[in-house]
Design a protein around this motif. Sequence first.
Motif, PDB file in Angstrom:
ATOM      1  N   GLU A 163      -5.588  10.619  -0.853  1.00 35.90           N
ATOM      2  CA  GLU A 163      -4.979   9.747   0.198  1.00 35.90           C
ATOM      3  C   GLU A 163      -3.852  10.326   0.842  1.00 35.90           C
ATOM      4  O   GLU A 163      -2.494   9.855   0.311  1.00 35.90           O
ATOM      5  N   VAL A 182      -3.484  10.261   9.266  1.00 39.22           N
ATOM      6  CA  VAL A 182      -2.262  10.949   8.812  1.00 39.22           C
ATOM      7  C   VAL A 182      -1.030  10.373   9.637  1.00 39.22           C
ATOM      8  O   VAL A 182      -1.186  10.852  10.928  1.00 39.22           O
ATOM      9  N   ARG A 187       1.784   5.192   7.875  1.00 36.41           N
ATOM     10  CA  ARG A 187       1.148   4.962   6.541  1.00 36.41           C
ATOM     11  C   ARG A 187       1.960   5.271   5.124  1.00 36.41           C
ATOM     12  O   ARG A 187       1.673   4.775   4.121  1.00 36.41           O
ATOM     13  N   VAL A 188       3.157   5.746   5.492  1.00 34.22           N
ATOM     14  CA  VAL A 188       3.962   5.913   4.370  1.00 34.22           C
ATOM     15  C   VAL A 188       4.332   4.411   3.462  1.00 34.22           C
ATOM     16  O   VAL A 188       4.806   3.680   4.417  1.00 34.22           O
ATOM     17  N   ARG A 189       4.295   4.534   2.425  1.00 34.02           N
ATOM     18  CA  ARG A 189       4.525   3.428   1.799  1.00 34.02           C
ATOM     19  C   ARG A 189       5.684   3.477   0.523  1.00 34.02           C
ATOM     20  O   ARG A 189       5.658   4.326   0.191  1.00 34.02           O
ATOM     21  N   HIS A 224      -0.865  10.313   3.086  1.00 33.85           N
ATOM     22  CA  HIS A 224      -0.262   9.203   4.030  1.00 33.85           C
ATOM     23  C   HIS A 224       0.359   9.891   5.314  1.00 33.85           C
ATOM     24  O   HIS A 224       0.106   9.573   6.548  1.00 33.85           O
ATOM     25  N   CYS A 225       1.139  11.067   4.934  1.00 27.43           N
ATOM     26  CA  CYS A 225       1.755  11.452   5.788  1.00 27.43           C
ATOM     27  C   CYS A 225       1.972  13.019   5.478  1.00 27.43           C
ATOM     28  O   CYS A 225       2.173  13.358   4.693  1.00 27.43           O
ATOM     29  N   ASP A 244       5.423   5.830  -2.507  1.00 25.61           N
ATOM     30  CA  ASP A 244       4.597   7.121  -2.294  1.00 25.61           C
ATOM     31  C   ASP A 244       5.638   8.660  -2.860  1.00 25.61           C
ATOM     32  O   ASP A 244       6.789   8.346  -3.037  1.00 25.61           O
ATOM     33  N   PRO A 274       0.244   8.725  -2.410  1.00 26.97           N
ATOM     34  CA  PRO A 274       0.600   7.799  -3.582  1.00 26.97           C
ATOM     35  C   PRO A 274       0.744   8.200  -4.769  1.00 26.97           C
ATOM     36  O   PRO A 274       0.305   9.310  -4.997  1.00 26.97           O
TER      37      PRO A 274
END
Lengths: 371, 351, 90
Positions: B228, B171, B175-177, B230-231, B180, B293
Amino acid sequence: MKYVDEYRDRSAAEVAANEIRRLVTRPWIIMEVCGGQTHAIVRFGLDELLPEKLTLVHGPGCPVCVTPVGLIDQAVALASWPQVIFCTFGDMLRVPGSRRSLFDAKAAGGDVRVVYSPLDALALAESHPDREIVCFAVGFETTAPAYAMAVKEAARRRLSNFSLLVAHVLVPPAMEAILSAPGNRVQGFLAAGHVCTVMGYAEYEPLAVRYRVPIVVTGFEPLDILEGILMLVRQLEEGRAEVENQYVRSVRRQGNEAATALMAEVFEPSPRAWRGIGEIPASGLRLKPAYAAYDAALKFRRELAQTAGSAEEDPECRSGLVLQGLLKPTECPAFGVKCTPERPLGAPMVSSEGACAAYYRYRSHVNGEVR
Amino acid sequence: MSDQGSFELSCPLPTAERQTIALAHGGGGRLMQELIRRTFLPAFDNAWLAQLHDGAVFPVDAGKLTLTTDSYVVQPLFFPGGDIGSLAVYGTVNDLAMCGARPLYLSAGFILEEGLPIETLTRVVASMAEAARAAGVAIVTGDTKVVDRGKGDGMFINTAGVGLVLQGATVAPQRVRPGDAILLSGDLGRHGLAVLSVREGLAFTGDIRSDSAPVHGVIEDLLANGIEVHCLRDLTRGGLASALNEIAAAARVGMTVEERAIPVCDPVRGACELLGLDPLYVANEGRFVAFVPESETCSALTLMRRHDVSRQAAVIGRVTDADESAVVLTTVLGTRRFLDLLSGEQLPRIC
Amino acid sequence: MCLAVPGQVVSIGDDALRTGTVSFSGMVKDVSLVLVPEARVGDYVIVHVGFAISKVDEDAALRSVELFQAMAARDRREASSAEPEDGVTP
């Protein structure tokens, strides 16, 4: 929230915006006098809804921005004395004087307290009989009745440790100064709805006639501002120059008589220097002689005479032009570069509703470029 | 407890001879030992602390550890919904959770002002003990210092925390996309306003209690169910706006947020309107944002809403392609503006 | 300038400041009602720095809202009457 949410309704806003677009046939320059209206326009992105032909300029209705440097220096001096508890609204805390702000005074050990109401300061005077409570009485006519009442109460309770550093300013003289200035381009005004709640709007009628400008007393929610603009545009397109009231749920032509009577009892008009603009006759308030005991400038005049403070403005600050609607904040060379909320050159960049701060905060900028 | 049957907050031994903190309480001598034995030990009550060793030794499972620290200086010390003690425990527990870890052990360092009533300290310590129990952590080591009268605001607390990173969790902002979803765990502004409500000069009443609470349970649930994540970021000082801006800058992404999707309860709204505060910048203590996501939005929300602390979880926006690290807010009117970082603390205003 | 907010009067005292309590969506604060002697419990008042400065004229408040509702209805009528004639009844 009742009487708030109804005026933030999206479809009503779209209707108002459409109607404005329908009516505007040529360019108009209008000024919203009140900083609270500036704040709302920027916060809700209202200018996004308006046609390009309509230019909104932001006025000097930010008492925080126009409080003269000399008064801030006096406030900082008073706040630095150990026997004083200096009470201020949050708005004034970071406004720079000629050298320091009240925030700096607090950091250096001054007892500076943020209050919501003059009555909070009065309570402090009662609970701290060994200290001197000084209030920074800042604000337009909207706020003056509250301070008038605090002084009357202090007299009634025989409090000898309560005083005001008076910085109140009046709107109509400022509007007149703008209208009579040689370069004035403002063609219509949204007058300040809460000032007029107290004062009424009769005193704007001679201005409308003399300068042939329409004036619409306007509230502060998005729909109020859009409706006010609509009424103003209608007058402009029809060639009328009258005073109208949009903010009917709060404003009556005669104003609040209890409030105006109270103000007349405690205060009288006085000359006032407006920061960045200069002195405007009879544009401020001072305590009447009967209430001299509550005037901090008199009470502490000997000590204040020794105050350091050049009462000078930073020469690079163009806040005066911004406050008169002659310069957009983004057109100032110092904007976002030499002048930021962390290191302001003048007041409009640090006041929560100063035009410069509003532009900086809500529009953001990256690498000096404003979006 | 005293014989009279009334509930005494002070410890069972007679304390008539000492009711306030003195400099000697931090001096390492007899008085400090007395304080530890009478106040801290009974409250925190665990084998590590009982050893009175310089530090705590404990085994760990294989994997990764997380270490975090925070200091707590809130004024006033007690406010609706919490106090400096519970804040100090939950705040550090939550920081560990934001790293995708299960919180295990805490340290507690106290800086006390000479003259602080011992009863106040006892109250705070009891609150910390209860918070630790509720969060399933132990306070295993600590320190006490005393400073001169006038130099300490009553009490400052520092807590550091150790946690075990949960299986497979990575985390981090990096990792943020784009694409999201941005999830908010609950309504805004309760903590900041609860503290303000008992500050001199601003007092008000109403059902506003701090939202200070441990959130590691819901985080663990999300991760254990294979969401999943990410943050994560808990919203503390500076509020939602600051958290989003920090992540946008760290991850170098843009974000867009819907104002009308952001929950704010009525009394908080009323208080913010009256004091001229923007709820998006007001401090919270039991709220977090999660970046997942888009495809996992529904599952994540369902899981979050099963927990008391995130009953009102909502999707409030999404991450965009733009790499200007700007957070854009769509207002209730449908217009757009930037949600910037504030330069300093937000203050109540009259203008 | 002049941040002032509407709230509902919950109680009224009889001291020199006519101190009452006003609720702003559940946040309740002491407010001086001395400047609005006509305000009664249940009325809405506009509050600035701890003082009520006006009593909300609730009829007038409704009028603004109704005005825009009427305009919205007119806009919808105009939009539907301007639709192309393709045999579909509006």
